[in-house]
Design an enzyme around this catalytic site. Structure first.
Site, mmCIF file in Angstrom:
data_model
loop_
_atom_site.group_PDB
_atom_site.id
_atom_site.type_symbol
_atom_site.label_atom_id
_atom_site.label_comp_id
_atom_site.label_asym_id
_atom_site.label_seq_id
_atom_site.Cartn_x
_atom_site.Cartn_y
_atom_site.Cartn_z
ATOM 1 N N ALA A 83 0.837 -1.196 0.000
ATOM 2 C CA ALA A 83 0.000 0.000 0.000
ATOM 3 C C ALA A 83 0.874 1.249 0.000
ATOM 4 O O ALA A 83 1.993 1.246 0.529
ATOM 5 C CB ALA A 83 -0.917 -0.013 1.219
ATOM 6 N N ARG A 88 0.991 3.828 1.712
ATOM 7 C CA ARG A 88 1.439 4.337 3.019
ATOM 8 C C ARG A 88 2.642 3.573 3.557
ATOM 9 O O ARG A 88 3.261 4.003 4.533
ATOM 10 C CB ARG A 88 0.287 4.268 4.025
ATOM 11 C CG ARG A 88 -0.226 2.861 4.313
ATOM 12 C CD ARG A 88 -1.424 2.912 5.245
ATOM 13 N NE ARG A 88 -1.962 1.582 5.520
ATOM 14 C CZ ARG A 88 -2.850 0.958 4.763
ATOM 15 N NH1 ARG A 88 -3.296 1.562 3.655
ATOM 16 N NH2 ARG A 88 -3.311 -0.246 5.079
ATOM 17 N N TYR A 89 2.971 2.428 2.931
ATOM 18 C CA TYR A 89 4.085 1.614 3.409
ATOM 19 C C TYR A 89 5.366 1.771 2.580
ATOM 20 O O TYR A 89 6.429 1.319 3.006
ATOM 21 C CB TYR A 89 3.702 0.137 3.419
ATOM 22 C CG TYR A 89 2.569 -0.193 4.364
ATOM 23 C CD1 TYR A 89 2.633 0.142 5.710
ATOM 24 C CD2 TYR A 89 1.426 -0.854 3.908
ATOM 25 C CE1 TYR A 89 1.592 -0.163 6.580
ATOM 26 C CE2 TYR A 89 0.383 -1.159 4.760
ATOM 27 C CZ TYR A 89 0.469 -0.811 6.095
ATOM 28 O OH TYR A 89 -0.555 -1.107 6.951
ATOM 29 N N ILE A 90 5.256 2.336 1.408
ATOM 30 C CA ILE A 90 6.425 2.400 0.528
ATOM 31 C C ILE A 90 6.828 3.856 0.294
ATOM 32 O O ILE A 90 6.016 4.778 0.449
ATOM 33 C CB ILE A 90 6.159 1.700 -0.827
ATOM 34 C CG1 ILE A 90 4.932 2.298 -1.517
ATOM 35 C CG2 ILE A 90 5.996 0.204 -0.628
ATOM 36 C CD1 ILE A 90 4.627 1.686 -2.864
#
Length: 877
Positions: free
Chosen positions: A122, A124-126
């Site tokens: 997602a 928001r994680y990368i």
């Protein structure tokens, strides 16, 4: 008045009617507006920077956010939404796509894998940031054309000033309304080299390079234009006789989809495998375990023919030029980008030239202002206007030396010089700075005059700085066309009802014909002289009274059909030999002269052009002096299937019987041996045995110590695991062997000539005994071996030339004791030139008719004699 009012109302109604727009016209306008919007603003990239609008806005947003650190992709998406009014999903997908190309964006975290098809984490994680390459070649606000964003609050670039063929480096794919684009990615370093060649006046050739590697055939690339095609293949290696490995996959295919296609082909019987294992991690590795008796070479070809191990890509280079879509070849795109790079570099040099001139101008003004103490003259001035006028008069003697007029802004700037700077002014340092500006200005002017050389050096620096690790991944090659029917596994059985005229795979109660594939074509010959080729099916009616049913191989010049038929018009028996090279499927061909009541008296199919002998029996009541005679088909030339044939006899024939097999009348045939399946072939699979003529044979030596002579029929099957040696038989070439005799517990060596001539019979040439075994066998003239043996408690090695150890004796002889007895292993180290086989030779057609198959009779196809003085045809009677 009433009349006038009515007239006015009528005119108003007419005006209103003229203002009415048909609904169809409204839809037409709306559709054109929508189509233009999708083409220009969504799907097709601009040729200038190679970006679609969403990609351009992402790059602009990332530049605004750039501080050298990674940013969450979710934040980049949010920033980009200020410019791109189409939601976060499209922006997120575009960022992932650009990040996976590893060119403009540096990534951190799980960004997915184009090889396996795994999706990215997602947003928001990368995290992501601009690459150094992007910062070097993509941005320059000074030469960027700007426009208002969709809401008018901000400015965004119309196109980015990219000084590199970015469109070709990244590739792009998009579907618009009424058109699409598909430009394939090209190699970074090769694009730079090609751009340099363009600047040098050359015409470079560039081909795509895929991040998945693999093999590619660009023979039909067509410069990336519509109608072109690229064939891409996985890179497949043979691990061992039972395992093959896929190392690279074709572009556009994932490991998951590739494995699915392999399993489907196996389920359909196109290939035969036991297991597929996906070991892909850092590198692609898919291991395929073969079913028992399957050849790795044939399976590899079958994978290319029936699975996604080989795919075809159709490029379609469409780009936006001046707000219109254009279809260009990649060479034209490269030239356009190269010209644009030169122009951008020129603009940057012009800007830098102007900056340097201004710096020199102000440095000169500053020096004059301080050294001539003009700043003291303004101390007595009481007004601002007087200050400016005093400075302007102080500069008057020097104004002719400046490249432009001195403006009030220049004078105001002088008044802003601080007293501290004036007090510490160093004339030497000032001159050094001005010299530096002058030298740089001279360099800039030189580069402008030699802009092409400057551009070439620019490209070289980009390659040197960013080209490391970007070597070509896709191997350029040319693919051979794989015939699917040749490599398809035999997954069905063919049956035939010869009397009733049915063939198919479902007729299991009828006569078995052969194993074959469900994609094979079947050829049939009937008693009435008709021939037909049809696709294999469950059950097909092909005509009654079938003479022959077999698998049809297109353009097989070795298959020759021998036929004798009765001509229904003349009553003569005609003889012909012919090939069937190419046909129209499901069309009947008449092999006789086409007269009613013609029928076939004798027929044979010969896979290697054999010409047998037959015995012809005439009716007892005919006038022929000789009523029984032999006929050799070798006396007849091979012609097209439409040939009428030669006269065999003008008398009535009672019967024709096969007498004896003949030899091939064609030239020699190249034969290979596939040691995995134990079969001979002409498809270059396995080891080359040699060029065989009709009377040549094959020598097979088995692990058991037996030898066997066979013919070279492709239908021969050998027990591959038990074959020690197989070669073309040469009666003058001795067999050298080392074997262990279990009875005397002694190792012997022997050399002998093959003295037997019986085919398909095994002869034991070592001593009988349960523990006797053959260590080594060779047909080399002077074999050399390396022997590992046990010498007390240690193992030693020694080399021997067998010719020095023993003379040639009879094949039944025991032989001599071998110098070493505790033999552990024997390796053949005969020099290559001794073991080298003859190279494959092209087949000679012999007496084969060079004309192509025809559906019409031609002169010379038949020989007819009329009248009582007819010569006895073929010298038979």
């Amino acid at each position: 008045m009433a009349k006038d009012n009515n007239q006015n109302n009528s005119n108003n109604e007419e005006e209103e009617i003229h203002d009415v727009i048909p609904v169809g016209g409204m839809y037409e306008n709306w559709f054109l507006d929508y189509a233009s919007y999708v083409i220009l603003e969504r799907a097709v990239p601009a040729i200038g920077d190679g970006f679609k609008p969403v990609q351009r806005r992402i790059m602009h947003s990332m530049k605004e956010m750039d501080d050298g650190r990674f940013n969450k992709v979710a934040n980049i998406i949010g920033q980009t939404m200020q410019y791109h009014p189409h939601g976060d999903a499209s922006i997120g997908d575009a960022i992932i796509n650009m990040g996976q190309k590893d060119l403009l964006i540096e990534t951190q975290g799980n960004w997915g894998d184009i090889r396996t098809g795994d999706s990215a984490a997602a947003p928001r994680y990368i995290e992501a940031r601009l690459s150094k390459f992007a910062l070097d070649v993509v941005f320059n606000p000074q030469v960027t054309n700007w426009q208002l964003s969709y809401d008018g609050r901000k400015k965004e670039p119309v196109t980015l000033p990219v000084k590199f063929p970015m469109l070709l480096a990244q590739g792009v794919e998009g579907i618009a309304v009424g058109l699409s684009t598909k430009i394939l990615p090209h190699n970074f370093n090769e694009l730079i080299d090609a751009s340099i060649k363009v600047l040098q006046g050359k015409n470079p050739k560039i081909y795509p390079d895929f991040p998945t590697g693999g093999l590619a055939d660009f023979s039909e690339y067509n410069d990336g234009l519509r109608g072109g095609r690229i064939k891409v293949r996985a890179k497949i290696e043979e691990v061992d006789k039972k395992t093959i490995a896929i190392k690279d996959i074709p572009f556009g295919v994932t490991t998951s989809s590739l494995i699915d296609s392999i399993l489907k082909a196996n389920d359909k019987g196109k290939i035969k495998i036991k297991q597929v294992t996906d070991n892909t991690a850092k590198d692609v590795e898919i291991l395929i375990s073969l079913a028992s008796g399957q050849s790795p070479n044939v399976t590899i070809d079958a994978l290319y023919a029936f699975t996604d191990c080989e795919t075809s890509i159709s490029p379609n280079a469409c780009v936006i030029i001046e707000d219109k879509p254009h279809f260009l070849g990649v060479t034209d795109i490269l030239k356009h980008n190269t010209d644009q790079t030169v122009e951008l570099l020129r603009q940057e040099l012009e800007i830098r030239k102007g900056e340097l001139k201004e710096k020199l101008l102000f440095s000169s003004l500053e020096k004059i202002f301080i050294e001539n103490r003009i700043y003291r003259d303004i101390e007595e001035c009481e007004t601002w206007e007087a200050v400016l006028e005093t400075i302007d008069k102080g500069l008057d003697p020097y104004k002719p030396d400046f490249y432009r007029e001195i403006t009030q802004d220049d004078i105001v700037r002088l008044t802003e010089i601080k007293i501290k700077r004036i007090s510490k002014f160093d004339t030497f340092k000032a001159d050094e700075l001005m010299k530096k500006y002058s030298d740089e200005l001279a360099e800039v002017e030189y580069n402008l005059e030699n802009i092409i050389d400057y551009s070439i050096e620019y490209y070289k620096k980009i390659k040197e700085k960013h080209g490391k690790g970007r070597e070509r991944k896709t191997e350029i090659t040319t693919f051979e066309t794989i015939q699917a029917h040749v490599v398809a596994a035999n997954n069905v059985k063919l049956y035939a009802n010869l009397k009733d005229g049915f063939i198919g795979t479902a007729l299991k109660k009828d006569e078995f014909i052969t194993d074959c594939s469900d994609i094979d074509d079947i050829i049939v010959f009937r008693r009435d002289g008709k021939m037909l080729v049809t696709k294999i099916a469950d059950k097909t009616f092909v005509g009654k009274d079938l003479l022959y049913v077999g698998v049809f191989k297109k353009n097989d010049e070795r298959m020759v059909y021998n036929m004798i038929y009765l001509d229904g018009k003349s009553g003569r028996s005609m003889v012909k030999r012919f090939q069937v090279l190419a046909i129209t499927r499901d069309r009947e061909y008449d092999l006789t002269k086409g007269h009613a009541n013609s029928k076939v008296s004798y027929f044979s199919a010969n896979p290697n052009g054999e010409a047998e002998k037959v015995t012809v029996y005439l009716t007892s009541g005919c006038k022929a002096r000789i009523k029984v005679f032999d006929f050799d088909f070798a006396e007849v030339d091979i012609k097209g299937r439409g040939a009428g044939g030669n006269i065999l006899t003008k008398y009535p024939v009672r019967k024709i019987q096969f007498k004896e097999a003949g030899v091939s009348t064609l030239g020699g045939v190249d034969i290979w041996y596939d040691d995995v399946v134990g079969r001979l072939n002409r498809d270059e699979q396995g080891s080359y045995l040699g060029n065989f003529n009709g009377d040549d044979n094959i020598l097979v030596i088995y692990e058991s110590g037996e030898y066997e002579l066979t013919n070279f029929e492709l239908t021969n099957r050998y027990e591959a695991g038990k074959v020690k040696l197989i070669s073309k038989f040469d009666p003058e070439r001795p067999v050298s062997a080392v074997y262990y005799d279990s009875g005397s517990k002694t190792t012997y060596i022997k050399r002998f000539l093959i003295e037997t001539s019986t085919l398909d019979k095994k002869f034991l040439f070592i001593s009988e005994g349960r523990g006797s075994k053959l260590y080594f066998a060779s047909t080399a003239l002077k074999p050399v071996i390396n022997v590992k043996y046990q010498d007390g408690k240690k193992r030693s090695e020694e080399q021997f030339e067998i010719e020095d150890l023993i003379d040639i004796k009879g094949w039944k002889a025991i032989g001599n004791k071998f110098p070493l007895q505790s033999v552990k292993d024997i390796k053949d180290i005969t020099p290559k030139e001794e073991k080298k086989s003859e190279e494959p030779k092209k087949e000679e057609k012999g007496s084969t008719d060079k004309e192509k198959d025809k559906d019409v009779y031609t002169s010379g196809d038949s020989v007819d004699f009329d009248g009582d003085d007819d010569k006895e045809q073929l010298g038979l009677f």
